[in-house]
Design a protein around this motif. Structure first.
Motif, PDB file in Angstrom:
ATOM      1  N   MET A 142       8.353 -73.380 -13.214  1.00 35.82           N
ATOM      2  CA  MET A 142       7.077 -73.242 -13.912  1.00 35.82           C
ATOM      3  C   MET A 142       7.263 -72.394 -15.165  1.00 35.82           C
ATOM      4  SD  MET A 142       3.557 -71.614 -12.397  1.00 35.82           S
ATOM      5  CE  MET A 142       3.666 -69.970 -13.064  1.00 35.82           C
ATOM      6  N   VAL A 143       6.699 -72.848 -16.274  1.00 32.96           N
ATOM      7  CA  VAL A 143       6.682 -72.013 -17.471  1.00 32.96           C
ATOM      8  C   VAL A 143       5.230 -71.627 -17.715  1.00 32.96           C
ATOM      9  CG1 VAL A 143       8.782 -72.789 -18.647  1.00 32.96           C
ATOM     10  CG2 VAL A 143       6.656 -74.059 -18.963  1.00 32.96           C
ATOM     11  N   SER A 144       5.030 -70.402 -18.171  1.00 30.19           N
ATOM     12  CA  SER A 144       3.659 -69.974 -18.369  1.00 30.19           C
ATOM     13  C   SER A 144       3.503 -69.110 -19.605  1.00 30.19           C
ATOM     14  CB  SER A 144       3.164 -69.216 -17.141  1.00 30.19           C
ATOM     15  OG  SER A 144       3.922 -68.043 -16.968  1.00 30.19           O
ATOM     16  N   TYR A 145       2.297 -69.092 -20.098  1.00 26.90           N
ATOM     17  CA  TYR A 145       1.932 -68.209 -21.200  1.00 26.90           C
ATOM     18  C   TYR A 145       0.666 -67.489 -20.758  1.00 26.90           C
ATOM     19  CZ  TYR A 145      -0.432 -66.575 -25.354  1.00 26.90           C
ATOM     20  OH  TYR A 145      -1.105 -65.775 -26.241  1.00 26.90           O
ATOM     21  N   MET A 146       0.671 -66.173 -20.924  1.00 27.20           N
ATOM     22  CA  MET A 146      -0.514 -65.412 -20.556  1.00 27.20           C
ATOM     23  C   MET A 146      -0.938 -64.540 -21.726  1.00 27.20           C
ATOM     24  SD  MET A 146      -0.990 -62.674 -17.512  1.00 27.20           S
ATOM     25  CE  MET A 146      -1.656 -63.553 -16.129  1.00 27.20           C
ATOM     26  N   TYR A 147      -2.229 -64.480 -21.965  1.00 25.56           N
ATOM     27  CA  TYR A 147      -2.763 -63.609 -23.002  1.00 25.56           C
ATOM     28  C   TYR A 147      -3.682 -62.584 -22.352  1.00 25.56           C
ATOM     29  CZ  TYR A 147      -5.673 -61.796 -26.715  1.00 25.56           C
ATOM     30  OH  TYR A 147      -6.341 -60.938 -27.553  1.00 25.56           O
ATOM     31  N   MET A 174     -10.159 -42.598 -23.834  1.00 25.10           N
ATOM     32  CA  MET A 174     -11.117 -43.570 -24.333  1.00 25.10           C
ATOM     33  C   MET A 174     -11.674 -44.378 -23.161  1.00 25.10           C
ATOM     34  SD  MET A 174      -9.314 -44.992 -27.745  1.00 25.10           S
ATOM     35  CE  MET A 174     -10.855 -45.584 -28.411  1.00 25.10           C
ATOM     36  N   ALA A 175     -12.852 -44.956 -23.372  1.00 26.58           N
ATOM     37  CA  ALA A 175     -13.484 -45.777 -22.342  1.00 26.58           C
ATOM     38  C   ALA A 175     -13.202 -47.257 -22.613  1.00 26.58           C
ATOM     39  CB  ALA A 175     -14.981 -45.527 -22.336  1.00 26.58           C
ATOM     40  N   GLU A 176     -12.823 -47.955 -21.571  1.00 28.05           N
ATOM     41  CA  GLU A 176     -12.609 -49.389 -21.727  1.00 28.05           C
ATOM     42  C   GLU A 176     -13.966 -50.083 -21.788  1.00 28.05           C
ATOM     43  OE1 GLU A 176      -9.674 -51.213 -19.106  1.00 28.05           O
ATOM     44  OE2 GLU A 176     -10.995 -52.945 -18.922  1.00 28.05           O
ATOM     45  N   SER A 177     -14.097 -51.080 -22.683  1.00 29.81           N
ATOM     46  CA  SER A 177     -15.372 -51.801 -22.731  1.00 29.81           C
ATOM     47  C   SER A 177     -15.267 -53.211 -22.160  1.00 29.81           C
ATOM     48  CB  SER A 177     -15.954 -51.810 -24.141  1.00 29.81           C
ATOM     49  OG  SER A 177     -14.956 -51.986 -25.102  1.00 29.81           O
ATOM     50  N   TRP A 178     -14.182 -53.908 -22.413  1.00 19.93           N
ATOM     51  CA  TRP A 178     -14.012 -55.238 -21.815  1.00 19.93           C
ATOM     52  C   TRP A 178     -12.557 -55.656 -21.842  1.00 19.93           C
ATOM     53  CZ3 TRP A 178     -11.843 -58.301 -25.511  1.00 19.93           C
ATOM     54  CH2 TRP A 178     -12.184 -58.067 -26.870  1.00 19.93           C
ATOM     55  N   MET A 179     -12.288 -56.714 -21.088  1.00 17.35           N
ATOM     56  CA  MET A 179     -10.926 -57.227 -20.996  1.00 17.35           C
ATOM     57  C   MET A 179     -10.989 -58.738 -20.791  1.00 17.35           C
ATOM     58  SD  MET A 179      -8.118 -55.836 -18.363  1.00 17.35           S
ATOM     59  CE  MET A 179      -6.454 -56.445 -18.378  1.00 17.35           C
ATOM     60  N   VAL A 180     -10.122 -59.481 -21.476  1.00 18.14           N
ATOM     61  CA  VAL A 180     -10.068 -60.933 -21.272  1.00 18.14           C
ATOM     62  C   VAL A 180      -8.631 -61.363 -20.965  1.00 18.14           C
ATOM     63  CG1 VAL A 180     -12.072 -61.576 -22.678  1.00 18.14           C
ATOM     64  CG2 VAL A 180      -9.828 -61.366 -23.778  1.00 18.14           C
ATOM     65  N   THR A 181      -8.492 -62.385 -20.182  1.00 16.07           N
ATOM     66  CA  THR A 181      -7.177 -62.920 -19.829  1.00 16.07           C
ATOM     67  C   THR A 181      -7.227 -64.439 -19.927  1.00 16.07           C
ATOM     68  OG1 THR A 181      -6.948 -61.149 -18.204  1.00 16.07           O
ATOM     69  CG2 THR A 181      -5.380 -62.948 -18.046  1.00 16.07           C
ATOM     70  N   GLY A 182      -6.176 -65.012 -20.478  1.00 13.66           N
ATOM     71  CA  GLY A 182      -6.054 -66.472 -20.517  1.00 13.66           C
ATOM     72  C   GLY A 182      -4.689 -66.839 -19.987  1.00 13.66           C
ATOM     73  N   SER A 183      -4.579 -67.924 -19.253  1.00 16.05           N
ATOM     74  CA  SER A 183      -3.265 -68.300 -18.744  1.00 16.05           C
ATOM     75  C   SER A 183      -3.069 -69.809 -18.736  1.00 16.05           C
ATOM     76  CB  SER A 183      -3.060 -67.678 -17.363  1.00 16.05           C
ATOM     77  OG  SER A 183      -2.886 -68.641 -16.367  1.00 16.05           O
TER      78      SER A 183
END
Ligand SMILES: [Cu+2]
Length: 348
Positions: free
Chosen positions: A66-71, A334-343
């Motif tokens: 399997m090859v993958s790309y994650m952001y 610092m305070a985290e406000s949001w996080m996104v992930t794509g795969s």
């Protein structure tokens, strides 16, 4: 008449056997896929309901790859409320961070050496930017650092694969390929950036993990505990805190090709031990080793679509977005406000 009957019976038998062998081949194909997605025969056709940000949740059958790309993108803004209890005061620093945006592009490769052992390699590329205020907010400036992070090599083994359940153990090493001496041009000339702007730990770290997942035709639930253990101080004279991360998730397959999921993540990191004398701790709160470590809980929702539906490839495209529901930081952070992930995962 009797001859015709025998011929037709023989033909029927041949058709029956041929159909049978086709069915058997299909079953074998499905079983092969089943390992790839870690689910059992009867659920095999449906898409995985594991969230985009969870890794090491499945193993591969021998011969599959399997090859993958994650952001991953994470935004931080302002100071975290729980930091107020700190013995430090923001006025102690020459600069105050205002916003920070951390991005990671990760290339992954998974391949099985046998049905019992799957190897996983991950190469991260980091890009971090931080805007900060100088002298009480009269001036603003930005800092940026980007480059290769620490490469991770992990071995995974399924200890239980029974019915709808699977349990996978993982162990690995994080190789210190990421720089710990990234500099920036600031008001004191070219100086080494704070710990959070560096690209790696500077140490060989041990990685462990255990994942349990249960999948039915319609739903999937799971849990995972992962940890990072630092073995030594790095050559700059410090070690980043050990990490423990727990995830629980639940997903629903709307059909064989699309899924929706929800995840609760708890991440804990210990404080930094030691310090890098070349990082000026008084310049900005992110350069002070006392301002690292803490706990964060994130709640995220995601969706996934099977590649078979869109392309000639086998695999999955998934995305996830989350917000922190609890943050407790050591010192001033610092305070985290949001996080996104794509795969994007492609099975070869
Ligand atoms: Cu895989």
């Amino acid at each position: 008449m009797e001859k015709i009957s025998i011929i037709s019976k023989t033909a029927a038998l041949i058709v029956f056997l041929a159909a049978g062998s086709v069915t058997k081949l299909t079953a074998q194909h499905h079983q092969a896929c089943e390992h790839e997605h870690g689910t059992e025969k009867h659920q095999m056709h449906r898409i995985s309901t594991v969230p985009a940000g969870v890794m090491g949740d499945h193993v591969h059958a021998k011969g599959s790859m399997m090859v993958s790309y994650m952001y991953m993108g994470m935004n931080m803004s302002g100071m975290n409320g729980s930091s107020a209890a700190s013995h430090h005061n923001l006025n102690e620093y020459e600069m105050v961070p205002e916003t920070m945006f951390m991005q990671m592009h990760m290339i992954g490769l998974m391949t099985s050496v046998s049905d019992r052992v799957t190897l996983m390699g991950m190469i991260p590329l980091l890009d971090k930017t931080m805007d900060h205020a100088i002298y009480g907010g009269h001036h603003h400036a930005a800092m940026r650092s980007s480059g290769l992070g620490d490469i991770r090599l992990t071995a995974l083994t399924p200890v239980i694969q029974k019915g709808d359940h699977r349990v996978i153990l993982s162990g690995g090493i994080s190789i210190p390929t990421g720089s710990v001496s990234v500099k920036s041009d600031g008001m004191h000339g070219v100086t080494r950036m704070g710990y959070g702007m560096q690209h790696g730990s500077g140490t060989a770290d041990l990685l462990t993990g255990v994942t349990w997942a249960m999948d039915t035709q319609k739903i999937g639930v799971g849990g995972q505990v992962r940890s990072v253990f630092r073995t030594t101080d790095n050559r700059m004279g410090y070690r980043l805190g050990n990490e423990v991360e727990g995830n629980v998730w639940a997903g629903i397959a709307a059909n064989d090709y699309t899924a929706l999921m929800l995840r609760l993540q708890t991440y804990w990191q210990d404080a930094i031990r030691g310090m890098d004398p070349n990082i000026n701790a008084g310049s900005i709160s992110t350069a002070d080793p006392d301002n690292y470590g803490g706990t964060i809980m994130r709640l995220s929702g995601g969706a996934a679509i099977s590649l078979e539906k869109l392309t000639p490839f086998r695999g999955r495209l998934a995305g996830e977005a989350g917000i922190p529901v609890h943050q407790h930081s050591n010192g001033m952070q610092m305070a985290e406000s949001w996080m996104v992930t794509g795969s994007l995962q492609i099975v070869l």
